[in-house]
Design a protein around this motif. Sequence first.
Motif, mmCIF file in Angstrom:
data_model
loop_
_atom_site.group_PDB
_atom_site.id
_atom_site.type_symbol
_atom_site.label_atom_id
_atom_site.label_comp_id
_atom_site.label_asym_id
_atom_site.label_seq_id
_atom_site.Cartn_x
_atom_site.Cartn_y
_atom_site.Cartn_z
ATOM 1 N N TYR A 165 0.826 -1.203 0.000
ATOM 2 C CA TYR A 165 0.000 0.000 0.000
ATOM 3 C C TYR A 165 0.867 1.262 0.000
ATOM 4 O O TYR A 165 0.588 2.220 -0.722
ATOM 5 N N THR A 166 1.934 1.253 0.795
ATOM 6 C CA THR A 166 2.840 2.404 0.860
ATOM 7 C C THR A 166 3.497 2.655 -0.485
ATOM 8 O O THR A 166 3.531 3.793 -0.977
ATOM 9 N N VAL A 167 4.022 1.606 -1.106
ATOM 10 C CA VAL A 167 4.668 1.763 -2.415
ATOM 11 C C VAL A 167 3.652 2.240 -3.445
ATOM 12 O O VAL A 167 3.931 3.142 -4.237
ATOM 13 N N GLY A 168 2.456 1.661 -3.438
ATOM 14 C CA GLY A 168 1.417 2.099 -4.359
ATOM 15 C C GLY A 168 1.070 3.565 -4.169
ATOM 16 O O GLY A 168 0.853 4.306 -5.142
ATOM 17 N N SER A 169 1.054 4.022 -2.926
ATOM 18 C CA SER A 169 0.781 5.432 -2.649
ATOM 19 C C SER A 169 1.888 6.322 -3.189
ATOM 20 O O SER A 169 1.627 7.382 -3.761
ATOM 21 N N TYR A 170 3.143 5.913 -3.003
ATOM 22 C CA TYR A 170 4.265 6.690 -3.543
ATOM 23 C C TYR A 170 4.190 6.779 -5.066
ATOM 24 O O TYR A 170 4.434 7.829 -5.651
ATOM 25 N N VAL A 171 3.851 5.670 -5.701
ATOM 26 C CA VAL A 171 3.727 5.670 -7.159
ATOM 27 C C VAL A 171 2.596 6.610 -7.577
ATOM 28 O O VAL A 171 2.752 7.428 -8.476
ATOM 29 N N HIS A 172 1.461 6.485 -6.917
ATOM 30 C CA HIS A 172 0.295 7.297 -7.275
ATOM 31 C C HIS A 172 0.549 8.787 -7.070
ATOM 32 O O HIS A 172 0.299 9.596 -7.962
ATOM 33 N N TYR A 173 1.045 9.155 -5.903
ATOM 34 C CA TYR A 173 1.188 10.574 -5.567
ATOM 35 C C TYR A 173 2.515 11.179 -6.014
ATOM 36 O O TYR A 173 2.619 12.385 -6.167
ATOM 37 N N GLY A 174 3.537 10.361 -6.217
ATOM 38 C CA GLY A 174 4.854 10.887 -6.544
ATOM 39 C C GLY A 174 5.197 10.928 -8.015
ATOM 40 O O GLY A 174 6.197 11.519 -8.399
ATOM 41 N N ALA A 175 4.379 10.321 -8.855
ATOM 42 C CA ALA A 175 4.719 10.227 -10.276
ATOM 43 C C ALA A 175 4.267 11.437 -11.080
ATOM 44 O O ALA A 175 4.523 11.510 -12.278
ATOM 45 N N GLY A 176 3.595 12.359 -10.468
ATOM 46 C CA GLY A 176 3.187 13.576 -11.166
ATOM 47 C C GLY A 176 2.285 13.344 -12.355
ATOM 48 O O GLY A 176 2.351 14.071 -13.336
#
Length: 97
Positions: free
Chosen positions: A41-52
Amino acid sequence: MNYSTFPCSFFSEVAFVFSNRLFFSKAVALWTGKDDLEHVYTVGSYVHYGAGGLLTPPEAVDLTPPSARRRGGGKPQGDPLYAVVATRTTAPPRSVS
């Protein structure tokens, strides 16, 4: 990523692969205080919110071999394996020289 204090910045620049293998004393508390599902879930959140907006919505895939899954109280033979997958939707911006 489990050692990074600014993980979202990774996802705006590169494709990234992570492992849950770590030196516990060096990893950030956000990572060490979670189980495998929370890591996904954490990695998915980083991908979702950090990929611009450059990546498709992330999807989680359980690639754990059958022998590594817990069944009936037996000890698993191997390690779990999860993937968080997203695809680039646009070409990254090019720098002009």
